[in-house]
Design an enzyme around this catalytic site. Structure first.
Site, PDB file in Angstrom:
ATOM      1  CB  CYS A  37      38.333  30.697  84.476  1.00  0.00           C
ATOM      2  SG  CYS A  37      40.030  30.400  84.879  1.00  0.00           S
ATOM      3  CG  ASP A 418      47.482  18.623  41.152  1.00  0.00           C
ATOM      4  OD1 ASP A 418      48.201  17.504  40.693  1.00  0.00           O
ATOM      5  OD2 ASP A 418      46.191  19.006  40.782  1.00  0.00           O
TER       6      ASP A 418
END
Ligand code: ATP
Ligand code: CU1
Length: 719
Positions: A37, A418
């Site tokens: 936890c 590109d």
């Protein structure tokens, strides 16, 4: 999972500043089975954070591991402190793989019996059985399954922290004290059951990543010095060894084919299902599957350093870095739990003291509130979703370097791509040769310069010259001029081979020549010019082809509502022509390498969420500046994997819409989970205050939500 040695520290996100890197600090990783936890994480952070010699801490609640950056002297006291908190750290060394402990058989039996006892108490209570028997059954049930919870709750309380265990212990004890025997037993049983289910479902998310590890076989057949073949474990095979792989077998290491022809199914790594042809000289990748024929290959790196190993390492690192939602949730739970606790105190005290309410009634309501107070459901849901998303992406050949990028992908509004190698194949061919003067040997000079360069345009010219058998000459003082071309001396005379911009810089351009250039460029060709000190000598045009997948990818991205830009070093005409072929919204040409970075910066400054897609090698700065930098064709190029935020293994642009969709799904699930978890809490807050909620209903609902959000997160693993 893995400790890192030497300089390569895993990134450890944590509040503490990194230690100065004086070469003595190292990172050790421990598995802590009890750490399930986030409140336990806080316990450890608070304790270790103040210790000298301790740097960043990396928590992985799914794996239940903790990585500690530390100086050599600091490790022992740190481990001692962890033990004092009631945890048992177990060292996880590189390569070893201790599975996180699941619930044991004994635990399950204890829980089953406790369940029976609790049920018995409940029934007896309803049928007005003797009180002492109800109490005995209930206490036995709590003792049977709840001791672990009590122990962990006690440690938390001692450290002035409220974790789920502490809250449950207080709630159950309170219920016993006010005589709610069966209730107390039921709560403890349900809580333990839910924890068990939770552990098992988390195991699934964990396994999704571990299954990547299982892609390589444990051993491979290696040629020995005496000429025999022997099956050896992977760990004893190194770079340079000659390995044999039969048809249908998995390839164990990265390498280069030395004999045989076959095809490989690279889908486990790239997500691309079409087989790839393999003959002598071709690269092979660990984890892919040899299909048609037997191959012999030379291993290029040990198994621990293969592309696959890097992918796994990156995914593990990615798990540790916190996504924004997770940070929000962590901060939220820090105030939420104490707040509800104070509220519960108020509920227990105020109405009976001031309003004449009945004590047992209001104490009971306060206890119900305590059950509602744990934020575990909320907190665990986020990492489960993120890890599932990361694993699902990795299986499709998309390597995401952090939960952050997975979650933020949904925000992207613009993608800049590109041109060469990303939208196009990146292997242009020479299409035109136009001598401008009557001089012999021009092609020899051009080819000799071109031959020295790696640039695709130069390569195209060198290749064409080679196929036509053009002779080459010695070149001297070769210089590459990035974004322009190259310069060198042949026979004592200086030549330039480069684009229009270079010609302008040399002041050798003319309107007539410009018209010629433009005509070729409008056909989508790239033109470079050979010139000497006095004049341009010849034109060469090369053309690259658009990848068919690019067109489809751009269409899909448009459907997803993104705007697509093309950034290119090539001239504007060529860029426009290619952009039109692919369906791109806007092409920006004639950008020098540093201009691409500037373009991204400008777009980002205008507040756009922009992703940049490149090969990760030439455009690393632009990738880094973008909100998300994508490197294409990352398989086999380690630099690309390192440079990018998201590395796409093959060079298929359709992975981009895949990523965006996955990211949006992840985001949706995160939001659903948080809404669900908070919604149920809110409902129970009201029901409790109005006296309609019982304790075991609260546990049921709370744990139900925990499980629901976990399963919701796990959905990302599918599809
Ligand atoms: N070594 C070289 N040989 C020939 N031409 C070159 C060379 N270097 C650069 N050029 C020229 O400069 C232009 C821009 O080069 P740059 O490397 O910046 O972009 P690119 O990678 O080719 O294109 P894109 O940006 O579209 O991917 C090229 O189109 C080419 O015309
Ligand atoms: Cu010009």
């Amino acid at each position: 999972m893995s400790t890192c040695c030497g300089s390569e520290h895993p990134t450890l996100p944590s509040a503490a500043p990194p230690l100065p890197d004086d070469g003595t600090t190292s990172v050790s990783t421990y598995r802590i089975a009890q750490m399930d936890c986030p409140t336990e994480q806080r316990l450890i952070t608070d304790r270790l954070g103040r210790m000298p010699g301790i740097g960043r801490l990396g928590f992985n609640l799914l794996e239940r591991t903790l990585s500690i950056e530390h100086t050599p002297e600091a490790l022992a006291p740190a481990l001692e402190a962890i033990r004092n908190l009631g945890f048992t750290p177990v060292s996880v060394s590189a390569g070893s793989d201790i599975p996180a402990p699941g619930p044991s058989l004994a635990e399950r039996w204890r829980l089953a019996i406790a369940g029976g006892l609790a049920l018995g108490a409940e029934i007896l209570h309803f049928s007005s059985g003797p009180d002492w028997l109800v109490a005995a059954l209930a206490i036995a049930a709590v003792a049977l399954c709840g001791l672990g919870t009590y122990a962990r709750g006690w440690v938390a309380l001692k450290n002035r922290d409220l974790n789920i265990n502490a809250l449950m212990s207080i709630a159950v004890t309170g219920a016993l004290l006010i005589g709610q025997w069966p209730e107390a037993a039921m709560v403890m049983v349900l809580f333990t059951l839910a924890e068990l289910i939770e552990t098992r479902s988390l195991e699934r998310a964990r396994n999704a990543i571990r299954s990547l590890l299982d892609l390589t076989p444990p051993s491979a057949t290696v040629l020995q010095a005496d000429g025999s073949w022997q099956n050896l474990p992977l760990a004893s095979i190194g770079a340079g060894d000659r390995v044999r792989v039969r048809p249908g077998e998995r390839i164990a290491l990265d390498g280069v084919v030395a004999a045989g022809t076959s095809s490989a199914d690279q889908s486990p790594i790239t997500g691309e299902s079409l087989p790839v042809e393999k003959t002598v000289g071709d690269p092979l990748f660990a984890g892919t599957i040899n299909q048609a024929g037997e191959l012999e290959y030379i291993a290029s790196s040990p198994a621990t350093d293969s592309t696959l190993a890097r992918i796994i390492h990156a995914v593990e690192q990615a798990q540790n870095s916190r996504a924004p939602t997770q940070r929000f949730v962590d901060q939220f739970s820090r105030i939420y739990t104490p707040l509800v606790f104070v509220l519960a105190l108020g509920v227990a005290m105020v109405p009976p003291l001031l309003l004449g309410g009945a004590w047992p009634d209001w104490i009971y309501r306060a206890l119900v509130l305590l059950v509602v107070a744990c934020p575990c459901a909320l907190v665990i849901s986020t990492p489960v979703s993120i890890v599932s998303g990361l694993a699902a992406a990795a299986r499709r050949g998309i390597l995401i370097k952090g939960g952050h990028f997975l979650e933020q992908g949904h925000r992207l509004t613009h993608l800049a791509l590109d041109k060469t190698g990303t939208l196009t194949h990146g292997t242009p061919r020479q299409t035109d040769y136009l001598p401008l003067v009557e001089v012999a040997g021009l092609r020899t000079i051009a080819a000799s310069l071109a031959q020295r360069s790696d640039h695709p345009v130069s390569r195209a010219i060198a290749e064409q010259a080679a196929t036509e058998g053009v002779a080459l000459q010695e070149v001297a003082n070769f210089a590459a001029l990035p974004g322009l071309g190259s310069r060198a001396e042949v026979d004592g005379e200086t030549y330039h081979l480069g684009n229009h911009r270079l010609l302008e810089q040399l002041q050798l351009c003319s309107p007539a020549l410009e018209a010629q250039l433009e005509a070729l460029e409008r056909q989508g060709k790239t033109v470079i010019i050979l010139s000497n000190a006095q004049q341009p000598l010849a034109l060469f045009a090369v053309a690259d082809t658009v990848k068919p997948s690019s067109v489809e990818a751009v269409a899909q991205l448009h459907d997803l509502g993104l705007r697509i830009l093309m950034l290119s070093g090539d001239n504007q005409h060529t860029a426009d022509t290619i952009a039109r072929q692919v369906g791109i919204d806007e092409a920006r040409g004639e950008l020098m390498p540093e201009d691409k970075l500037e373009q991204i910066r400008q777009l980002a400054d205008q507040g756009m969420h922009i992703g940049m897609v490149g090969d990760g090698i030439n455009d690393a700065p632009a990738l880094a500046r973008a909100d998300i930098g994508f490197a294409m064709g990352a398989i086999g190029t380690d630099t690309a994997i390192e440079a990018a935020d998201v590395a796409i293994m093959d060079d298929d642009l359709r992975r981009l819409p895949d990523f965006i969709r996955l990211s949006r799904r992840t985001r949706r699930i995160l939001v659903q989970n948080i809404t669900l978890a908070l919604g149920i809490k809110a409902v129970f807050l009201v029901l409790t205050l109005t006296g309609h909620a019982t304790m075991w209903m609260a546990v049921f609902a709370d744990m139900g939500v925990s499980l629901l959000v976990i399963f919701n997160g796990l959905r990302l693993l599918r599809g």
